[in-house]
Design an enzyme around this catalytic site. Structure first.
Site, PDB file in Angstrom:
ATOM      1  CB  CYS A  25      15.948 -42.923 -13.303  1.00  0.00           C
ATOM      2  SG  CYS A  25      16.590 -44.076 -12.063  1.00  0.00           S
ATOM      3  CG  HIS A 562      21.586 -46.428 -17.283  1.00  0.00           C
ATOM      4  ND1 HIS A 562      22.200 -45.209 -17.122  1.00  0.00           N
ATOM      5  CD2 HIS A 562      20.404 -46.338 -16.610  1.00  0.00           C
ATOM      6  CE1 HIS A 562      21.431 -44.426 -16.374  1.00  0.00           C
ATOM      7  NE2 HIS A 562      20.340 -45.083 -16.052  1.00  0.00           N
TER       8      HIS A 562
END
EC number: 2.7.1.211
Length: 651
Positions: A25, A562
């Site tokens: 990720c 994020h």
């Protein structure tokens, strides 16, 4: 960072043939391991380019950092010959490799139902605690606060009314959440909850006494006498009713088509579920629920301080297994019937366990000479003291073993002490050093002393043992050569990338961010969908999933933005982007959008993390004391080191 070398070191530590599947990720490698016992954990812990590791949901995750993790991943794939995979692929592989556990599946269902309504219960519980502080005698003085200051009586009554609402109308909250979890229309679930607490029914708290007095009112349904009994404060009957309602709704959706489905499915589902509720399901499960409550209270009363001590000793081990996910359901039942139960014994024990784990972690902070370990233990220890124990337990104490054991012993001793003084909570709240706000007013001094006992008993032996066993564990890092170069102080301000409510990274429900492993910064609970550049700079990282951005500012800060937790699994759904890697941006430029409402509807946490990933380059990274921020407003202040501090570091 030499990405090829990092990949080699990771493979040496894990085993080239020990990886079943691999993905990544924005910050970490996500691996499915064949045999975790073959991992050289010490090698990974000692690797300066590995910021941390942890295992969750069958995945072994290695934290590398934005801008680097994708390159390390590419090198790892090339060296192993594995097929590239997405996080969704990894999740499927991990799930397939795990044996089905009906108990854990059941716990997951309970967790999914209760976690969304916990904020409402906490709010009501803390208001109840505040009311107790205002109305309790012999707390601050012989008389209660409202007796000494009659002008506060109205405020206390208003607070009590607000505190009672979440528990009085608990079936509505549970009906909504449980029906949604079982795949039905949550608004029908809320409607069924309303039916169960109609004012025209006998109040659920008075059903037993009303029936004993022979004053219960009944409906005559084809000769069947159905009690007009309410279900205030009940849990089990509502869960069963929500399951039946969702099942019936799905059945009718399948067999009734078109306009008839829209018109008649809700009515059929409600009327059948309602009939079953008042005739069979409700009465039976009320009896079961009352028996469970009485059994728990009886167990507490019969085992006393010994039972509390054993529970405290085992609590952190229970957290590791995940069985603690059932506790909100049990605690809700105990608190909803506080007049009969006196409160919950679970919350005080949980607080002692969390304080003990936090104290043991902080003991390692003071005993170790490793700067990497100090960075982890300082944030993880404080987080545990405030009720978030995952970074402390999984990141420090379990790895070293002895801190976890000492913390468990401390929790057992402190919990036994609370058992001696019959300390119970009267509200849900943070199981931590500030947990006294949820404790019955008369027991607050005993709770505070119990917390001190847990902290001291965990801290002292952990510190002594660590000093004897850790030795000189300082990081093997070459010191930079001394320099006489004058470094100018050039404070930089990083702005908020989204509009919303600012909070500490330590509050984020992800141990990588909450432990500040990636660096310091801030979190924002978003209220708008646009994401803007927080400073002038260059886009260094983008992802096909559009869920994260990396920016190197003109002044040198390396920023990770994020968007949400685990949103990489959405593969770009609900996200758009306006930039690519290498683009130059100015503060306030639109980077992209993300649909906050859609993320919430899909059960994703939309919290936005802004992390300064090169935190080590600064003397201080501080979140500014703001709550509600607009995109573009000042959020994080960076302070560069002075020449004297750099020279001191070099020595």
């Amino acid at each position: 960072m030499n990405h090829q070398e990092v990949a080699d070191r990771v493979l040496n530590a894990i085993g080239k043939n020990n990886i079943q599947a691999a993905a990544h990720c924005a910050t970490r490698l996500r691996l499915v391991i064949k045999d975790e016992s073959k991992i050289d954990q010490q090698a990974l812990d000692d690797d300066a380019d590995v910021k941390g590791t942890f295992e969750t949901n069958g995945q072994y995750q290695i934290i590398i950092g934005p801008g680097d993790v994708d390159k390390v991943y590419d090198a790892l794939i090339a060296k192993t010959g594995l097929k590239e995979a997405t996080p969704d692929d990894i999740k499927a592989v991990a799930a397939a490799g795990q044996k089905k556990n009906p108990l854990m599946d059941f716990l997951k269902v309970l967790s999914d139902i209760f976690i969304p309504i916990v904020p409402a219960l906490v709010a009501g519980g803390l208001l109840m605690a505040l009311n107790n502080v205002l109305t309790a005698e012999h707390l601050f003085m012989a008389k209660s606060v409202v007796e000494v200051y009659p002008g506060l009586k109205g405020i206390a009554e208003m607070i009590n009314a607000m505190a009672s609402a979440p528990f009085t109308f608990l079936p509505i909250l549970l009906g909504f959440s449980a029906t949604k979890r079982f795949g039905g229309n949550p608004y029908l679930g809320a409607t069924m909850g309303m039916i169960m607490v109609l004012p025209s029914l006998v109040n659920g708290y008075s059903v037993a006494t009303t029936m004993a007095a022979g004053k219960m009112v009944y409906w005559n349904v084809f000769g069947l006498h159905v009690a007009q009994a309410g279900y205030q404060g009940q849990v089990l009957p509502v869960l069963a009713v929500a399951y039946i309602l969702a099942t019936l709704e799905k059945f009718f959706h399948k067999h009734i088509k078109g306009a008839f489905d829209f018109t008649f499915t809700p009515m059929f589902a409600i009327v059948i579920t309602g009939f079953l509720t008042f005739t069979i399901v409700g009465p039976v499960l009320r009896t079961v629920s009352d028996a469970l409550t009485n059994g728990l209270v009886g167990l507490y009363n019969s085992t006393g301080w010994i039972g509390m001590g054993i529970f405290g000793l085992l609590y952190s081990a229970i957290v590791i297994t995940g069985l603690h996910q059932t506790f909100p359901a049990i605690e809700t039942q105990l608190l909803a019937n506080v007049a009969k139960t006196g409160g919950s014994f679970i919350f005080p024990v949980a607080s002692m366990a969390n304080i003990g784990q936090g104290a043991a972690t902080l003991a390692i902070f003071f005993a170790t000479k490793s700067q990497k370990q100090k960075a982890l233990t300082s944030s993880a220890g404080v987080s545990a003291l405030l009720g978030i124990t995952e970074p402390a337990i999984f990141g420090v104490n379990l790895k070293m073993k002895f801190p976890f054991v000492f913390a468990a012993i401390a929790s057992g001793i402190a919990s036994a002490f609370l058992g001696l003084f019959h300390v119970l909570s009267v509200a849900m709240g943070p199981a931590s050093v500030i947990g006294f706000i949820s404790i019955a007013a008369k027991s607050i001094p005993a709770f505070a002393l119990g917390g001190v006992i847990s902290f001291v008993v965990a801290f002292i032996p952990t510190f002594i043992y660590a000093k004897r066993t850790l030795g000189d564990d300082r990081d093997q890092v070459k010191s930079p050569a001394p320099t006489n170069t004058v470094i100018n102080v050039n404070d930089e301000i990083i702005s908020a990338p989204v509009t919303g409510t600012s909070e500490s990274l330590k509050q984020v429900n992800d141990q990588v961010f909450s432990a500040e492993i990636m660096g310091k910064g801030a979190a924002i609970v978003p209220s708008a969908d646009q994401v803007v550049a927080p400073a002038d700079g260059v886009i260094t990282v983008t992802y096909d999933s559009h869920h994260a951005y990396g920016i190197k500012t003109t002044a040198g800060a390396e920023i990770l933005i994020h968007l949400g937790l685990d949103t990489v699994n959405l593969n770009g759904e609900h996200f758009t982007t306006n930039v690519q890697k290498g683009d130059t941006v100015h503060q306030g430029d639109l980077l992209g959008t993300f649909d906050v409402a859609a993320l919430k509807a899909a059960n994703y946490d939309p919290t936005v993390m802004l992390v300064v990933t090169n935190t080590a380059n600064y003397a201080n990274v501080e979140r500014l004391k703001v709550t509600n921020v607009q995109a573009g407003e000042q959020l994080v202040a960076l302070t560069e080191p002075t020449a004297s501090s750099v020279a001191a570091t070099a020595i």
